[in-house]
Design a protein around this motif. Structure first.
Motif, PDB file in Angstrom:
ATOM      1  N   ARG A 194       1.492   9.092  -2.420  1.00 22.75           N
ATOM      2  CA  ARG A 194       0.423   9.116  -3.427  1.00 22.75           C
ATOM      3  C   ARG A 194       0.582   7.964  -4.411  1.00 22.75           C
ATOM      4  NH1 ARG A 194      -0.584  15.491  -5.030  1.00 22.75           N
ATOM      5  NH2 ARG A 194      -0.882  16.264  -2.910  1.00 22.75           N
ATOM      6  N   VAL A 195       1.814   7.740  -4.850  1.00 19.84           N
ATOM      7  CA  VAL A 195       2.061   6.641  -5.792  1.00 19.84           C
ATOM      8  C   VAL A 195       1.797   5.299  -5.122  1.00 19.84           C
ATOM      9  CG1 VAL A 195       3.826   5.509  -7.223  1.00 19.84           C
ATOM     10  CG2 VAL A 195       3.766   8.005  -7.049  1.00 19.84           C
ATOM     11  N   ILE A 196       2.224   5.163  -3.872  1.00 16.40           N
ATOM     12  CA  ILE A 196       2.032   3.908  -3.127  1.00 16.40           C
ATOM     13  C   ILE A 196       0.547   3.582  -3.008  1.00 16.40           C
ATOM     14  CG2 ILE A 196       2.307   2.817  -0.858  1.00 16.40           C
ATOM     15  CD1 ILE A 196       4.915   4.556  -0.595  1.00 16.40           C
ATOM     16  N   ARG A 197      -0.249   4.591  -2.687  1.00 14.28           N
ATOM     17  CA  ARG A 197      -1.692   4.365  -2.548  1.00 14.28           C
ATOM     18  C   ARG A 197      -2.348   4.125  -3.906  1.00 14.28           C
ATOM     19  NH1 ARG A 197      -3.095   8.958   2.050  1.00 14.28           N
ATOM     20  NH2 ARG A 197      -2.310   7.757   3.832  1.00 14.28           N
ATOM     21  N   ALA A 198      -1.883   4.856  -4.918  1.00 13.14           N
ATOM     22  CA  ALA A 198      -2.477   4.715  -6.255  1.00 13.14           C
ATOM     23  C   ALA A 198      -2.312   3.296  -6.790  1.00 13.14           C
ATOM     24  CB  ALA A 198      -1.841   5.714  -7.220  1.00 13.14           C
ATOM     25  N   PHE A 199      -1.168   2.674  -6.481  1.00 16.53           N
ATOM     26  CA  PHE A 199      -0.902   1.319  -6.953  1.00 16.53           C
ATOM     27  C   PHE A 199      -1.202   0.257  -5.891  1.00 16.53           C
ATOM     28  CE2 PHE A 199       1.476   3.879  -9.951  1.00 16.53           C
ATOM     29  CZ  PHE A 199       1.257   3.230 -11.145  1.00 16.53           C
ATOM     30  N   ASN A 200      -1.838   0.709  -4.800  1.00 18.56           N
ATOM     31  CA  ASN A 200      -2.256  -0.217  -3.742  1.00 18.56           C
ATOM     32  C   ASN A 200      -1.082  -1.052  -3.230  1.00 18.56           C
ATOM     33  OD1 ASN A 200      -4.189  -1.233  -1.999  1.00 18.56           O
ATOM     34  ND2 ASN A 200      -4.791  -2.891  -3.385  1.00 18.56           N
ATOM     35  N   ARG A 201       0.045  -0.369  -2.947  1.00 24.23           N
ATOM     36  CA  ARG A 201       1.264  -1.063  -2.507  1.00 24.23           C
ATOM     37  C   ARG A 201       1.561  -0.817  -1.028  1.00 24.23           C
ATOM     38  NH1 ARG A 201       3.414  -4.976  -5.395  1.00 24.23           N
ATOM     39  NH2 ARG A 201       5.569  -4.292  -5.155  1.00 24.23           N
ATOM     40  N   MET A 202       0.549  -0.473  -0.275  1.00 28.47           N
ATOM     41  CA  MET A 202       0.754  -0.211   1.151  1.00 28.47           C
ATOM     42  C   MET A 202       1.304  -1.440   1.866  1.00 28.47           C
ATOM     43  SD  MET A 202       0.165   2.919   1.828  1.00 28.47           S
ATOM     44  CE  MET A 202       0.101   2.835   3.617  1.00 28.47           C
ATOM     45  N   GLY A 203       0.787  -2.631   1.482  1.00 26.50           N
ATOM     46  CA  GLY A 203       1.253  -3.871   2.105  1.00 26.50           C
ATOM     47  C   GLY A 203       2.732  -4.114   1.844  1.00 26.50           C
ATOM     48  N   GLN A 236       4.756  -1.611   3.787  1.00 27.61           N
ATOM     49  CA  GLN A 236       4.719  -1.967   5.207  1.00 27.61           C
ATOM     50  C   GLN A 236       5.742  -3.052   5.506  1.00 27.61           C
ATOM     51  OE1 GLN A 236       2.540  -0.504   7.621  1.00 27.61           O
ATOM     52  NE2 GLN A 236       4.029  -1.486   8.963  1.00 27.61           N
ATOM     53  N   LYS A 237       5.846  -4.028   4.581  1.00 24.78           N
ATOM     54  CA  LYS A 237       6.837  -5.103   4.755  1.00 24.78           C
ATOM     55  C   LYS A 237       8.262  -4.550   4.701  1.00 24.78           C
ATOM     56  CE  LYS A 237       4.077  -8.922   2.873  1.00 24.78           C
ATOM     57  NZ  LYS A 237       3.883  -9.817   1.704  1.00 24.78           N
ATOM     58  N   ARG A 238       8.503  -3.623   3.755  1.00 22.64           N
ATOM     59  CA  ARG A 238       9.834  -2.999   3.651  1.00 22.64           C
ATOM     60  C   ARG A 238      10.193  -2.269   4.941  1.00 22.64           C
ATOM     61  NH1 ARG A 238      10.600   1.261  -0.429  1.00 22.64           N
ATOM     62  NH2 ARG A 238      12.803   1.079   0.067  1.00 22.64           N
ATOM     63  N   ALA A 240      13.188  -3.256   7.746  1.00 25.70           N
ATOM     64  CA  ALA A 240      14.244  -2.326   8.175  1.00 25.70           C
ATOM     65  C   ALA A 240      14.137  -2.032   9.669  1.00 25.70           C
ATOM     66  CB  ALA A 240      14.158  -1.030   7.375  1.00 25.70           C
ATOM     67  N   ASN A 241      12.891  -1.867  10.141  1.00 27.91           N
ATOM     68  CA  ASN A 241      12.652  -1.576  11.550  1.00 27.91           C
ATOM     69  C   ASN A 241      13.055  -2.750  12.438  1.00 27.91           C
ATOM     70  OD1 ASN A 241      11.768  -0.070  13.728  1.00 27.91           O
ATOM     71  ND2 ASN A 241       9.649  -0.728  13.547  1.00 27.91           N
ATOM     72  N   GLN A 242      12.688  -3.971  11.986  1.00 35.39           N
ATOM     73  CA  GLN A 242      13.015  -5.171  12.761  1.00 35.39           C
ATOM     74  C   GLN A 242      14.519  -5.407  12.808  1.00 35.39           C
ATOM     75  OE1 GLN A 242      10.514  -6.979  14.369  1.00 35.39           O
ATOM     76  NE2 GLN A 242      12.282  -7.834  15.432  1.00 35.39           N
ATOM     77  N   ASP A 243      15.180  -5.124  11.676  1.00 33.62           N
ATOM     78  CA  ASP A 243      16.633  -5.290  11.609  1.00 33.62           C
ATOM     79  C   ASP A 243      17.326  -4.389  12.626  1.00 33.62           C
ATOM     80  OD1 ASP A 243      18.980  -6.327  10.653  1.00 33.62           O
ATOM     81  OD2 ASP A 243      19.138  -4.948   8.961  1.00 33.62           O
ATOM     82  N   LEU A 300      16.016   5.976   5.120  1.00 32.22           N
ATOM     83  CA  LEU A 300      15.841   5.941   3.672  1.00 32.22           C
ATOM     84  C   LEU A 300      14.460   5.389   3.298  1.00 32.22           C
ATOM     85  CD1 LEU A 300      16.998   6.092   0.740  1.00 32.22           C
ATOM     86  CD2 LEU A 300      17.813   3.762   1.087  1.00 32.22           C
ATOM     87  N   VAL A 301      14.099   4.249   3.896  1.00 31.08           N
ATOM     88  CA  VAL A 301      12.806   3.611   3.599  1.00 31.08           C
ATOM     89  C   VAL A 301      11.652   4.529   4.003  1.00 31.08           C
ATOM     90  CG1 VAL A 301      11.290   1.667   4.189  1.00 31.08           C
ATOM     91  CG2 VAL A 301      13.716   1.258   3.763  1.00 31.08           C
ATOM     92  N   LEU A 302      11.761   5.107   5.200  1.00 26.90           N
ATOM     93  CA  LEU A 302      10.696   5.983   5.701  1.00 26.90           C
ATOM     94  C   LEU A 302      10.531   7.210   4.813  1.00 26.90           C
ATOM     95  CD1 LEU A 302       8.658   6.392   8.005  1.00 26.90           C
ATOM     96  CD2 LEU A 302      10.442   7.587   9.272  1.00 26.90           C
TER      97      LEU A 302
END
Length: 575
Positions: free
Chosen positions: A203-212, A215-217, A221-224, A193-195
């Motif tokens: 595009r929206v993630i990059r436009a709002f500079n939310r890559m960090g 990445q945490k999300r 999920a990956n670590q869990d 789901l997250v991926l």
């Protein structure tokens, strides 16, 4: 899981062949230690070289036969399991394609993808294991015990001590690990789901500079999933060393007590060697059973998830075809319609009544959340009305087959969706047998021909996944062309002009008027300029009809409409 195995019927002869081959393979493995015992006790001890060559040759033939059976059973089990997986995936996909939007909302797209891929793969892998082991393991265990007792009944008492210890160890490890296998499947859903959200919304993630943040999300999920997988594998990793410890201790005990039996003259050396091999076969059969006990519950969890999808009955039931009651083709009517989304506190639309006639343009306008898109989703039966009736050609849409109903409709969604392939293929998606001339004509009406011809390969230009290599306005025009090529009775445009500039919007609406003279046109719009020339404008406010009429009529009678107009147009434009 047994219900799913009903899909193995087309491969029953392959399954039968696997079972027969595994049966003979097990017999060969049980016979080999006895032949070896005969070589030692008769050939080696007596010094009979001819007997050694003779029985050795038989051993080679038996081993060769076992190898052929093993290869054959592996091949046939893989073919049966792969065919089963293919059939089941097709069944799930076909069933899901009949779901209404309500079922998609309930299960979730990410979960449906996981269930169709990962979960079916889990069941497929276990099926291969079951076909190979469900005959071999019991036969090997029972046959090994019989053969071991026939060699020396007294020494067989060591097995009575060893087998319960091994079985207890398997039980304790499996009890700890099995609940975690079920948890892993849900965590794969979450990661998927997250991926999926991150890839589709890049595009929206990059436009709002939310890559960090994303990445945490993903890392969370990956670590869990990783932590759970490591935890379960640590538990299962104990199994093999523990098994080997038990087997090695068993070998020492058998050799120790067997040596005493040989010393006392109650047992031959060859019989001890054969007994040791039978004991190992018995213990290995228990290990095979333990592997099945580990894999089957994990596959069972996957099977339950697959069954949930297959057992889910679509809310929208298909009806038999019915002839149209009225003479007018494309006549659409809403009769006191109310609809609520599952779990919603308030209805999305309430007591909606209006009609849309062929040759007319009916526009729907209103504020955000007023129910515009919900209203038109009831016409092609993406959802069914809670109360009241939606009618097309004088027939309640619930009394028409979905295929017949949707063949009457050319639908352009709010979010333009294109598929990987050429431009021509995307337009032809609306009508499978559309000619090149029809495709070009639809593109011209949709004001798309200009940018298409400017592309290097024209109508054969490739559209990337999701239409990422064309602009929003170009996507909308191609979606409109796809609907127009159908030559439908009813055209529905769900805010389909929002990405177009005013000039293109005006040219498109003028071209549409000529193209859709005999069809019913329903336009959902945010712009007042798009609906000014409509024959009928329906104003929605807080899920209800606030007014119906032409632009001039509504300017006099509907306050909600006036507010929308004054918020968008200048006094000169209104005049």
């Amino acid at each position: 899981m047994m219900k799913l195995f009903q899909h193995l019927k087309p491969y029953r002869w392959l399954v039968a062949a696997v079972l027969v081959l595994v049966f003979f393979q097990t017999l060969t493995e049980l016979y080999l230690p006895t032949l070896m015992s005969d070589i030692v006790d008769t050939g080696v001890v007596m010094g009979d070289t001819e007997y050694i060559w003779k029985v050795g040759g038989v051993m080679l033939l038996v081993a060769l036969g076992g190898m052929i059976c093993s290869v054959g059973s592996s091949l046939f089990s893989a073919k049966a399991a792969s065919g089963f997986g293919r059939t089941l995936r097709g069944k799930v996909f076909g069933h899901v394609s009949n779901f209404s939007l309500e079922e998609f909302d309930k299960v979730g797209t990410a979960s449906l993808i996981t269930r169709t891929t990962n979960d079916i793969t889990q069941v497929q892998q276990v099926l291969i294991m079951m076909l190979r082991m469900m005959i071999m393991a019991p036969m090997m265990c029972i046959g090994g015990i019989i053969m071991a007792v026939s060699k020396d009944a007294t020494l067989s008492l060591t097995l009575i001590v060893i087998m319960p210890v091994l079985a207890l160890a398997i039980f304790l490890i499996a009890r700890k690990g099995l609940p975690l296998f079920k948890a892993i499947q849900k965590k794969i859903d979450r990661l998927n789901l997250v991926l999926r959200e991150e890839l589709t919304g890049i595009r929206v993630i990059r436009a709002f500079n939310r890559m960090g943040h994303e990445q945490k999300r993903f890392d969370q999920a990956n670590q869990d999933l990783t932590d759970t997988a490591i935890r379960v594998n640590k538990i299962m990793a104990l199994m093999m060393p523990l098994m080997m410890l038990v087997m090695n201790v068993s070998s020492i005990a058998i050799i120790w007590f067997g040596g005493l039996r040989i010393d006392s003259g109650h047992m031959a050396v060859g019989d001890l060697m054969a007994f040791l091999q039978y004991a190992m076969q018995i213990l290995f059969s228990l290990i095979m059973v333990s592997m099945m006990f580990v894999m089957i519950p994990r596959a069972q969890a996957s099977a339950v998830r697959i069954r949930e999808v297959l057992d889910m009955e679509p809310v929208i039931k298909d009806a038999a075809s019915r002839a149209s009651a009225g003479a007018l083709k494309g006549y659409v009517e809403f009769d006191d319609v109310t609809f609520s989304y599952p779990g919603a506190e308030q209805p999305a639309i309430q007591n909606i009544s209006f009609s849309a006639k062929p040759g007319e343009v009916t526009a729907i306008i209103g504020g955000t959340g007023s129910g515009k898109s919900t209203l038109i989703s009831l016409i092609p039966r993406f959802y069914d009305a809670g109360s009241g009736r939606v009618m097309v050609d004088g027939v309640d849409v619930r009394e028409l087959s979905q295929e017949e109903l949707r063949s009457k409709i050319g639908f352009v969604p709010q979010k333009a969706v294109l598929f990987t392939g050429t431009i021509a293929e995307n337009i032809r998606y609306g009508k499978e047998d559309a000619s090149d001339e029809e495709i070009r004509h639809a593109a011209e009406v949709a004001q798309a021909s200009e940018f298409i011809t400017e592309m290097e390969q024209g109508y054969e230009s490739i559209i990337a996944q999701g239409g990422s290599n064309v602009s929003g306005g170009q996507k909308q025009r191609l979606s409109i062309a796809r609907a127009l090529v159908r030559g439908a009775e009813v055209y529905i445009f769900d805010d389909s002009f929002s990405a177009l500039d005013f000039k293109t919007d005006a040219k498109l609406r003028a071209a549409l008027k000529n193209e859709t003279r005999e069809s019913t046109v329903i336009i959902v719009a945010q712009r007042v300029s798009t609906v000014l020339d409509a024959d009928r404008i329906i104003v929605l406010n807080e899920s209800r009809v606030a007014g119906i009429g032409t632009h001039a009529e509504l300017m006099e009678s509907c306050e909600v409409y006036r507010e929308i107009v004054y918020s968008q147009l200048s006094e000169e434009e209104i005049a």
